[in-house]
Design a protein around this motif. Structure first.
Motif, PDB file in Angstrom:
ATOM      1  N   ASN A 460       0.858  -1.205  -0.033  1.00  0.00           N
ATOM      2  CA  ASN A 460       0.008   0.150   0.013  1.00  0.00           C
ATOM      3  C   ASN A 460       0.952   1.240  -0.044  1.00  0.00           C
ATOM      4  N   GLU A 461       1.933   1.312   0.901  1.00  0.00           N
ATOM      5  CA  GLU A 461       2.637   2.487   0.825  1.00  0.00           C
ATOM      6  C   GLU A 461       4.277   1.677   1.281  1.00  0.00           C
ATOM      7  N   ALA A 462       5.252   2.598   0.842  1.00  0.00           N
ATOM      8  CA  ALA A 462       6.502   1.992   1.100  1.00  0.00           C
ATOM      9  C   ALA A 462       7.284   3.262   1.561  1.00  0.00           C
ATOM     10  N   CYS A 463       8.280   3.067   2.534  1.00  0.00           N
ATOM     11  CA  CYS A 463       9.192   4.066   2.984  1.00  0.00           C
ATOM     12  C   CYS A 463      10.828   3.640   3.058  1.00  0.00           C
ATOM     13  N   VAL A 464      11.434   4.007   2.367  1.00  0.00           N
ATOM     14  CA  VAL A 464      13.005   3.689   2.313  1.00  0.00           C
ATOM     15  C   VAL A 464      13.884   4.602   2.991  1.00  0.00           C
ATOM     16  N   ILE A 465      14.842   4.110   3.890  1.00  0.00           N
ATOM     17  CA  ILE A 465      15.849   5.177   4.530  1.00  0.00           C
ATOM     18  C   ILE A 465      17.236   4.361   4.513  1.00  0.00           C
ATOM     19  N   GLY A 466      18.053   5.211   4.963  1.00  0.00           N
ATOM     20  CA  GLY A 466      19.518   4.488   5.062  1.00  0.00           C
ATOM     21  C   GLY A 466      19.618   4.313   6.454  1.00  0.00           C
ATOM     22  N   ALA A 467      19.986   3.023   6.961  1.00  0.00           N
ATOM     23  CA  ALA A 467      20.421   2.589   7.963  1.00  0.00           C
ATOM     24  C   ALA A 467      21.719   2.254   8.283  1.00  0.00           C
ATOM     25  N   TRP A 472      29.428  -1.042   4.747  1.00  0.00           N
ATOM     26  CA  TRP A 472      29.047  -0.173   3.599  1.00  0.00           C
ATOM     27  C   TRP A 472      28.715   1.226   4.172  1.00  0.00           C
ATOM     28  N   ASP A 473      28.838   1.623   5.162  1.00  0.00           N
ATOM     29  CA  ASP A 473      28.395   2.897   5.835  1.00  0.00           C
ATOM     30  C   ASP A 473      26.753   2.792   5.948  1.00  0.00           C
ATOM     31  N   GLU A 474      26.191   3.005   4.859  1.00  0.00           N
ATOM     32  CA  GLU A 474      24.879   2.660   4.914  1.00  0.00           C
ATOM     33  C   GLU A 474      24.159   1.648   3.760  1.00  0.00           C
ATOM     34  N   ARG A 475      23.049   1.115   4.258  1.00  0.00           N
ATOM     35  CA  ARG A 475      22.498   0.217   3.493  1.00  0.00           C
ATOM     36  C   ARG A 475      20.685   0.715   3.596  1.00  0.00           C
ATOM     37  N   PRO A 476      20.102   0.509   2.288  1.00  0.00           N
ATOM     38  CA  PRO A 476      18.822   0.498   2.393  1.00  0.00           C
ATOM     39  C   PRO A 476      17.916  -0.302   3.431  1.00  0.00           C
ATOM     40  N   ILE A 477      17.006   0.197   4.059  1.00  0.00           N
ATOM     41  CA  ILE A 477      16.072  -0.772   4.713  1.00  0.00           C
ATOM     42  C   ILE A 477      14.735  -0.106   4.135  1.00  0.00           C
ATOM     43  N   MET A 478      13.502  -1.106   3.889  1.00  0.00           N
ATOM     44  CA  MET A 478      12.241  -0.723   3.243  1.00  0.00           C
ATOM     45  C   MET A 478      11.303  -0.995   4.571  1.00  0.00           C
ATOM     46  N   LEU A 479      10.309  -0.101   4.888  1.00  0.00           N
ATOM     47  CA  LEU A 479       9.208  -0.221   5.752  1.00  0.00           C
ATOM     48  C   LEU A 479       7.942  -0.201   4.814  1.00  0.00           C
ATOM     49  N   GLU A 515       1.329   1.104  10.227  1.00  0.00           N
ATOM     50  CA  GLU A 515       0.989   2.163   9.500  1.00  0.00           C
ATOM     51  C   GLU A 515       2.615   3.167   9.507  1.00  0.00           C
ATOM     52  N   LEU A 516       2.479   4.164   8.513  1.00  0.00           N
ATOM     53  CA  LEU A 516       3.678   5.013   8.317  1.00  0.00           C
ATOM     54  C   LEU A 516       3.505   6.502   8.955  1.00  0.00           C
ATOM     55  N   PRO A 517       4.198   7.064   9.809  1.00  0.00           N
ATOM     56  CA  PRO A 517       4.054   8.321   9.980  1.00  0.00           C
ATOM     57  C   PRO A 517       4.161   9.511   8.982  1.00  0.00           C
ATOM     58  N   HIS A 518       3.251  10.462   8.959  1.00  0.00           N
ATOM     59  CA  HIS A 518       3.142  11.415   7.936  1.00  0.00           C
ATOM     60  C   HIS A 518       2.950  13.011   8.667  1.00  0.00           C
TER      61      HIS A 518
END
Length: 542
Positions: A460-467, A472-479, A515-518
């Motif tokens: 329904n909805e996706a959010c990707v951030i760098g963890a 690798w310093d940062e890798r993407p994770i998806m909620l 849910e994801l915060p908006h």
């Protein structure tokens, strides 16, 4: 050298005055909290705007004074726009979704003289009692018989104040540089910064924004701005709609899929404007109920990237043209748009969806460019990414009280966006600078990953951030949040992602959440999500 034309600056009140003369019976329709509808005409609203101006004069508000509003999209807020700015005041729209501490900072920074607020926001203002010394009074936007009580403020009723006032006002002819509006940025890093709009720039924005090469308003248009009037002037639509004689539908604050559908059907809305999450909400409602939106022909979508999957859905399921739009508080806000062009009739459906999901081309008067880290312009090849800059007659040249001077370089405003521009001039914002993920020295676009995920029916909805990542310093994770009634399988989702992005971009973790915060304007609260999940990989995969 002698001037050959009259020195006759156009003011915001000229828009409503013209609408009252040219389209006196055209309606402004408002959805009210009790579920009823308020209807009046541009002629009615012009008279009430004059009453507002007379009321402000009786309260000793002077030219240049800041008058704040804390209200949703309705007719009283509409007439305040014109009454305050028309008499020479500055309409300071307060974001109803801000924390009390943020409201305190903004009201004091702006030095507001009066607050005009909807009753439901009174508790937020009461929490500021004794902390906003410049405010001389709080005026409640409601009928007289619905006035709330307050133990900390001596409240005044809006209708009581204006009904005693004359319906005529001698509007001053204000210089084009005279301020008329004030809106603060969201302040995701540091304190919010104020953007001051001017009489001339606001009228010019309304003329260009509502014209045939952008929003394309006319007397056959029924426009519904769902984007809030408390943020970026509802994309200028309360000014551009009356200028071109469009019927204006103001949806209040009841923005469920059911209520949006009801307004579209009852008022025969044919153009509407909001962030992508609003259209996702409407789509989910239509899917669940089997209802239709036959009158709706176009949705203007900004505030976040346009997911191509939703563009396709609205075209193929509802026969609605999805118009990607880009702008900012700092650009008044309209800057670029993916308008429907004759050339698109020669393209395939998929090629059209690609253009519609972009931010489109610049509106007349606005220039855009992308630059590298050394300030060198980059090619418009649709591939090369650079820092986006913008300039134009309704783009700010400085923040209120001269803050944020590092955002301006060689006459350009640095937007903080990373973008590409194709050879035809179409802009695509691939990420915010602060949201790009740097993994092993290479960049990954969180926006492209999020849009790719929406091609999987269960998402329904996706959010990707760098963890944070040890190697690798940062890798993407998806909620992700899931759509009811659809089967979800993580491996299937990854297969869909692989079809859309490079394999090394695939997220190291996919997390299903309820849910994801908006934010109050519908954008994902990535700062909050990063704060919560920044250490996720280090804590769970070591």
């Amino acid at each position: 050298m002698a001037n050959h034309m009259m020195d006759f600056p156009l003011n915001t009140i000229d828009i409503l005055k013209s609408a009252a003369l040219r389209y006196p019976e055209k309606e402004v329709v408002s959805a009210l909290p009790d579920g009823s509808m308020h209807r009046y005409t541009y002629a009615d609203s012009y008279k009430r705007a004059a009453q507002v101006a007379n009321c402000l004069k009786s309260l000793s508000v002077k030219k240049g004074d800041h008058v704040a509003t804390l209200a949703v999209n309705h007719y009283r807020h509409f007439e305040l726009y014109y009454g305050i700015s028309g008499m020479g005041g500055v309409v300071h729209t307060l974001n109803a979704r801000l924390f009390v501490e943020q409201l305190e900072y903004i009201i004091n920074h702006a030095e507001d003289s009066y607050l005009f607020i909807d009753p439901e926001f009174l508790p937020q203002i009461e929490a500021l009692a004794g902390k906003i010394p410049t405010v001389r009074g709080v005026i409640i936007l409601c009928d007289e018989d619905k006035m709330p009580e307050s133990s900390v403020f001596k409240l005044q009723n809006y209708e009581t104040l204006i009904k005693a006032q004359s319906e005529t006002y001698e509007w001053p002819r204000l210089d084009s540089k005279h301020p008329c509006g004030l809106c603060y940025t969201s302040g995701t890093t540091g304190n919010p910064k104020g953007v001051m709009y001017e009489q001339g720039s606001t009228v010019l924005h309304a003329m260009m924004g509502g014209g045939s090469h952008f929003l394309n308003f006319d007397e056959w248009t029924v426009a519904m701005p769902i984007v809030p009037m408390y943020h970026v002037v509802a994309w200028g639509i309360p000014f551009s709609a009356p200028l071109y004689g469009a019927k204006l539908v103001l949806p209040g604050c009841a923005l469920s899929g059911e209520n949006i559908h009801r307004l579209i059907e009852e008022e025969q809305v044919n153009k509407s404007y909001a962030v992508p999450t609003v259209w996702l909400t409407l789509h989910n409602y239509l899917q669940a109920t089997g209802k239709t939106i036959e009158s709706l022909k176009l949705v203007g979508v900004g505030g976040a990237a346009s997911p191509k999957a939703l563009v396709k859905t609205f075209a193929e399921k509802y026969d609605v043209y999805w118009m990607g739009i880009w702008g900012m508080t700092e650009t008044s806000p309209l800057a670029t748009g993916a308008i429907l062009t004759p050339e698109m009739s020669d393209l395939s459906a998929e090629e059209c969806y690609e253009l519609q999901s972009s931010a489109g081309k610049p509106i007349f008067g606005v220039e855009i460019e992308i630059f590298d880290a050394n300030g060198n312009p980059l090619p418009h090849d649709g591939v090369t990414r650079g820092d986006l800059r913008v300039r134009g007659p309704w783009v700010l040249s400085s923040y209120y009280k001269s803050e944020g001077s590092n955002s301006f370089v060689d006459g350009w405003f640095e937007t903080g966006d990373v973008a590409v521009i194709n050879p035809e001039g179409y802009l695509r914002v691939v990420d915010r600078s602060k949201d790009v993920i740097k993994s092993g020295g290479e960049w990954i676009s969180s926006v492209e990953l999020e849009n790719a995920a929406l091609n999987y029916p269960a998402v329904n909805e996706a959010c990707v951030i760098g963890a944070a990542h040890e190697k690798w310093d940062e890798r993407p994770i998806m909620l992700v949040t899931l759509r009811e009634g659809e089967d979800y399988n993580e491996d299937d989702l990854k297969r869909v992602l692989t079809e859309k992005v490079a394999k090394w971009w695939l997220p190291d973790a996919i997390i299903v959440v309820d849910e994801l915060p908006h934010t109050g304007t519908g954008k994902l609260k990535k700062v909050d999500i990063r704060n919560e999940y920044r250490q996720y990989l280090l804590e769970n995969y070591n």
